[in-house]
Write a protein that holds these residues in place. Structure first.
Motif, PDB file in Angstrom:
ATOM      1  N   ASP A   8     -26.723  16.714 -15.190  1.00 38.99           N
ATOM      2  CA  ASP A   8     -25.463  17.210 -14.626  1.00 38.99           C
ATOM      3  C   ASP A   8     -24.632  17.982 -15.648  1.00 38.99           C
ATOM      4  OD1 ASP A   8     -26.068  15.968 -12.203  1.00 38.99           O
ATOM      5  OD2 ASP A   8     -25.119  14.094 -12.844  1.00 38.99           O
ATOM      6  N   GLY A   9     -25.163  18.183 -16.834  1.00 36.27           N
ATOM      7  CA  GLY A   9     -24.433  18.892 -17.871  1.00 36.27           C
ATOM      8  C   GLY A   9     -23.512  18.005 -18.687  1.00 36.27           C
ATOM      9  N   PHE A  10     -23.529  16.689 -18.431  1.00 37.74           N
ATOM     10  CA  PHE A  10     -22.689  15.760 -19.171  1.00 37.74           C
ATOM     11  C   PHE A  10     -23.285  15.543 -20.555  1.00 37.74           C
ATOM     12  CE2 PHE A  10     -21.477  11.444 -20.442  1.00 37.74           C
ATOM     13  CZ  PHE A  10     -20.094  11.558 -20.388  1.00 37.74           C
ATOM     14  N   VAL A  11     -22.460  15.628 -21.570  1.00 38.00           N
ATOM     15  CA  VAL A  11     -22.890  15.427 -22.954  1.00 38.00           C
ATOM     16  C   VAL A  11     -22.176  14.200 -23.500  1.00 38.00           C
ATOM     17  CG1 VAL A  11     -22.946  16.422 -25.262  1.00 38.00           C
ATOM     18  CG2 VAL A  11     -23.205  17.907 -23.267  1.00 38.00           C
ATOM     19  N   SER A  12     -22.931  13.298 -24.110  1.00 35.33           N
ATOM     20  CA  SER A  12     -22.302  12.143 -24.756  1.00 35.33           C
ATOM     21  C   SER A  12     -22.884  11.973 -26.160  1.00 35.33           C
ATOM     22  CB  SER A  12     -22.506  10.877 -23.932  1.00 35.33           C
ATOM     23  OG  SER A  12     -23.873  10.592 -23.791  1.00 35.33           O
ATOM     24  N   ASN A  13     -22.010  11.584 -27.064  1.00 36.20           N
ATOM     25  CA  ASN A  13     -22.432  11.333 -28.440  1.00 36.20           C
ATOM     26  C   ASN A  13     -23.218  10.029 -28.499  1.00 36.20           C
ATOM     27  OD1 ASN A  13     -21.090  13.622 -29.266  1.00 36.20           O
ATOM     28  ND2 ASN A  13     -19.251  12.514 -29.863  1.00 36.20           N
TER      29      ASN A  13
END
Length: 115
Positions: A81-86
């Protein structure tokens, strides 16, 4: 305590973790029954891990919470979904880059009430 790449070293590391975990549960049981943040729980377990490392003469190793050695290059997870998490481990037991056997244990903690 010898921390080595063989089965003995692995067993020693497991024993160290289970002793720290036992002390964590014994001393911080009240936190486990409260709606306390995951970070607070991680800090309490980190404290017990550091006590076990010191007790077992693992003087070149440390337990750290959300340790990020490469401040500029944080690993990231990209979903569909294009979500980026560290990506930062909740707890890491390591030598902070000073020993050949560096990252000994990486823990991701989740509360049973987490999604």
């Amino acid at each position: 305590m010898d921390i080595t790449r063989d089965e003995n070293g692995f067993e020693n590391l497991k024993d160290l973790f289970w002793e720290a975990n036992r002390a964590f549960i014994e001393k911080y049981l009240d936190l486990l029954y409260e709606d306390i943040s995951e970070r607070c729980l991680c800090g309490a377990l980190m404290h017990e891990l550091n006590k076990q490392l010191e007790k077992n003469d693992c003087n070149n190793y440390y337990a750290d919470v959300e340790f990020n050695r490469n401040k500029k290059e944080i690993k990231q997870l990209h979903n569909d979904d294009g979500f980026v998490s560290n990506i930062l481990p909740d707890i890491i037991v390591h030598s902070r880059g000073k020993e050949n056997l560096d990252n000994l244990l990486v823990l991701e903690m989740k509360k049973s009430s987490a999604n």
